[in-house]
Motif scaffolding. Structure first.
Motif, short mmCIF file in Angstrom:
data_model
loop_
_atom_site.label_atom_id
_atom_site.label_comp_id
_atom_site.label_asym_id
_atom_site.label_seq_id
_atom_site.Cartn_x
_atom_site.Cartn_y
_atom_site.Cartn_z
N TYR A 1 0.84 -1.20 0.00
CA TYR A 1 0.00 0.00 0.00
C TYR A 1 0.88 1.25 0.00
O TYR A 1 0.71 2.16 -0.81
CB TYR A 1 -0.91 -0.04 1.24
CG TYR A 1 -1.79 1.16 1.45
CD1 TYR A 1 -3.15 1.11 1.16
CD2 TYR A 1 -1.28 2.35 1.98
CE1 TYR A 1 -3.97 2.22 1.38
CE2 TYR A 1 -2.08 3.45 2.20
CZ TYR A 1 -3.44 3.38 1.90
OH TYR A 1 -4.24 4.47 2.12
N VAL A 2 1.85 1.28 0.91
CA VAL A 2 2.72 2.45 1.04
C VAL A 2 3.50 2.69 -0.25
O VAL A 2 3.67 3.83 -0.70
CB VAL A 2 3.67 2.25 2.26
CG1 VAL A 2 4.86 3.18 2.20
CG2 VAL A 2 2.90 2.47 3.56
N CYS A 3 3.96 1.61 -0.89
CA CYS A 3 4.71 1.77 -2.14
C CYS A 3 3.84 2.36 -3.24
O CYS A 3 4.28 3.19 -4.02
CB CYS A 3 5.29 0.43 -2.59
SG CYS A 3 6.70 -0.04 -1.58
N LYS A 4 2.60 1.93 -3.30
CA LYS A 4 1.68 2.46 -4.31
C LYS A 4 1.59 3.98 -4.18
O LYS A 4 1.57 4.71 -5.15
CB LYS A 4 0.27 1.88 -4.09
CG LYS A 4 0.07 0.57 -4.79
CD LYS A 4 -0.19 0.82 -6.26
CE LYS A 4 -1.08 -0.23 -6.85
NZ LYS A 4 -1.57 0.07 -8.16
N TYR A 5 1.52 4.41 -2.93
CA TYR A 5 1.36 5.84 -2.67
C TYR A 5 2.69 6.60 -2.92
O TYR A 5 2.72 7.64 -3.57
CB TYR A 5 0.81 6.03 -1.26
CG TYR A 5 1.28 7.26 -0.55
CD1 TYR A 5 0.94 8.52 -1.04
CD2 TYR A 5 2.05 7.17 0.60
CE1 TYR A 5 1.40 9.66 -0.40
CE2 TYR A 5 2.51 8.30 1.23
CZ TYR A 5 2.18 9.54 0.73
OH TYR A 5 2.63 10.66 1.35
N LEU A 6 3.80 6.03 -2.42
CA LEU A 6 5.08 6.74 -2.56
C LEU A 6 5.52 6.85 -4.02
O LEU A 6 6.19 7.81 -4.41
CB LEU A 6 6.17 6.04 -1.74
CG LEU A 6 6.08 6.14 -0.22
CD1 LEU A 6 7.21 5.37 0.45
CD2 LEU A 6 6.07 7.60 0.25
N THR A 7 5.15 5.87 -4.84
CA THR A 7 5.55 5.93 -6.25
C THR A 7 4.59 6.80 -7.07
O THR A 7 4.79 6.97 -8.28
CB THR A 7 5.57 4.52 -6.88
OG1 THR A 7 4.31 3.90 -6.61
CG2 THR A 7 6.70 3.67 -6.34
N GLY A 8 3.55 7.30 -6.44
CA GLY A 8 2.62 8.18 -7.16
C GLY A 8 1.54 7.43 -7.92
O GLY A 8 0.76 8.02 -8.65
N ASP A 9 1.47 6.10 -7.71
CA ASP A 9 0.44 5.31 -8.39
C ASP A 9 -0.93 5.49 -7.76
O ASP A 9 -1.94 5.05 -8.29
CB ASP A 9 0.78 3.80 -8.29
CG ASP A 9 1.66 3.37 -9.43
OD1 ASP A 9 1.99 4.24 -10.26
OD2 ASP A 9 2.01 2.19 -9.48
N MET A 10 -0.93 6.11 -6.59
CA MET A 10 -2.20 6.26 -5.88
C MET A 10 -2.13 7.55 -5.07
O MET A 10 -1.09 7.89 -4.53
CB MET A 10 -2.34 5.05 -4.94
CG MET A 10 -3.23 5.21 -3.79
SD MET A 10 -2.77 3.91 -2.60
CE MET A 10 -3.26 4.71 -1.12
#
Ligand code: FAD
Length: 420
Positions: free
Chosen positions: A317-326
């Motif tokens: 979840y955190v990676c999705k957000y940090l990479t800008g995917d979410m």
């Protein structure tokens, strides 16, 4: 994006794996000389050989209280074993295998303790010390992901009259093996997982063990013959005498507090804006994201969960957000969502201590599904939560035999009594 991950336990490892595979740069800081966190055993208590605090609550002979079938990661199961309830060493080996398989060791800076994290503009200044040389280093990161566990800052109550007691007083955090309780009359306070497990372990060598607690379900199960139940302690009334709230008294040589731990982030400066009220970390969106400074994330805060699977889901979840995917909701929306979660918990009768508890099936599954849906990632399959539920039920209904093997009691003559 440069990411600092604090801790190389199960949470830090799976976070490192997902951060690396999302093509972000990362450093993992680990104060111990090996990975595994909770699952790395040491004889040491207090300070280590470099004079820094020992990070360990692990004891000899520990076996998991959850079956291995729900202790793997989303894409990496624990290999087949004869028994579902593994030893500390087997789980540690599994975590090492995970780190080797996904080539994570190269990111980990061992023996490196994070001393301070402070915000600088929209970045983070991370100061560490390399324990063997005491050399301090400061570096700047775009994001910090805190995976420092929450079994390190023990809660040790002071009993009324405790000064009079002349026997051993200790907390489960410092427990390594039962030997020092051989032949002694032992009082264990607290009937959480450690209290129950240590009662059984200490009872193999102690004259007798009393488990003092206020958890009605713990009374309904069978214990070894030298284990007794008492309600909460009222006060200490002599050098070895303890009075309980029901007015009864008993004498002991040792008191072992199994009274749990508080959340603790001693390396976060005040300017991080995080409040830790023993059991409640704020302001965290979905128990993970610092609402006011969302590039600071926490993996592993909820408890009573499918541990490694949840760390893995939170990390994805955190990676999705940090990479800008979410995109995250606005700060105001995150705040409202978090307040609503607290209100719902209060309505359900959760105590102040249970603000990060997931627990029984529907609550736990709802949390996972919510994360999965919001980030458009796979949730934890519901069968895992069903096994978790069944495992907890099995544990509570038969503490002695829930692991499916025979329970052995060794008396002072080394006589092994097997309870079938
Ligand atoms: P940890 O494993 O605690 O790892 C945190 C890491 O952060 C450590 O390596 C520590 O050295 C490092 N660290 C901390 N502070 C710093 C710092 N300032 N700088 C650098 N590094 C730092 N769970 C289960 O699912 N099944 C079980 O049977 C089970 N049994 C347990 C038995 C005991 C005695 C305990 C204490 C816990 C048990 N748990 C069990 C829960 C267990 O904690 C989780 O399974 C899991 O290992 C937690 O992983 P973590 O990475 O969040 O934290």
């Amino acid at each position: 994006m440069r990411v600092a991950i604090i801790g190389a336990g199960a949470a830090g490892l799976t976070t490192a794996k997902h951060v690396a595979s999302s093509n972000m740069d990362l450093d993992v800081f680990e104060m111990n000389e090996e990975l595994g966190g909770t699952w790395s055993y040491t004889d040491d208590v207090g300070e280590d050989r470099y004079g820094y605090p020992v990070y360990s609550a692990m004891y000899k002979g520990l076996r998991t209280n959850l079956p291995k079938e729900i202790m793997g990661f989303s894409d990496f199961d624990i290999p087949a074993q004869e028994n579902s309830y593994l030893t500390q060493a087997e789980i540690l080996d599994f975590l090492k295998l995970y780190a080797d398989t996904f080539d994570l060791i190269k990111y980990i800076k061992f023996n490196t303790m994070v001393m301070d994290i402070s915000p600088v503009d929209d970045k983070w200044k991370v100061t560490t010390v390399f324990k063997p040389t005491k050399k301090e280093t400061t570096d700047v990161y775009d994001s910090v992901i805190i995976c420092n566990g929450h079994y390190n800052d023990p809660i040790i109550p002071t009993l009324q009259g405790q000064d009079h007691f002349t026997g051993i007083i200790d907390h489960s955090r410092n427990y390594r093996e039962p030997e020092k309780f051989r032949g002694k009359r032992v009082l264990v306070i607290g009937a959480g997982p450690s209290g129950i497990d240590l009662t059984l372990q200490v009872s193999t060598v102690a004259e007798h063990v009393t488990l003092s607690h206020h958890v009605p379900e713990r009374i309904k199960t069978e214990y070894p013959p030298n284990v007794y139940m008492k309600p909460d302690v009222q006060q200490i009334v002599g050098f070895d005498k303890v009075e309980f709230v029901d007015g009864s008294c008993c004498c002991y040589d040792a008191i072992l507090f199994c009274t749990g731990y508080r959340y603790s982030f001693p390396f976060l400066s005040d300017s991080c804006g995080l409040t830790v009220d023993d059991y409640h970390v704020r302001p965290l969106y979905k128990h993970m994201i610092h609402i006011d400074r969302p590039t600071m994330c926490f993996i592993g805060v909820p408890y009573d969960v499918c541990t490694f699977l949840m760390f893995d889901l939170q990390a994805r979840y955190v990676c999705k957000y940090l990479t800008g995917d979410m995109d995250l909701p606005s700060k105001e929306e995150m705040r409202l969502h978090t307040e609503k979660d607290v209100e719902d918990r209060i309505v359900k009768g959760y105590t102040k201590r249970q603000m990060h508890r997931m627990g029984a099936g529907p609550n736990q599954q709802a949390y996972y599904d919510d994360l999965g849906q919001e980030a458009n990632i796979a949730t934890i399959p519901s069968v895992m939560v069903k096994i978790w539920d069944a495992g907890v039920h099995r544990l509570l209904s038969d503490l002695i035999r829930f692991r499916g093997d025979k329970y052995r009691i060794v008396d002072e003559n080394n006589f092994v009594q097997v309870i079938n």
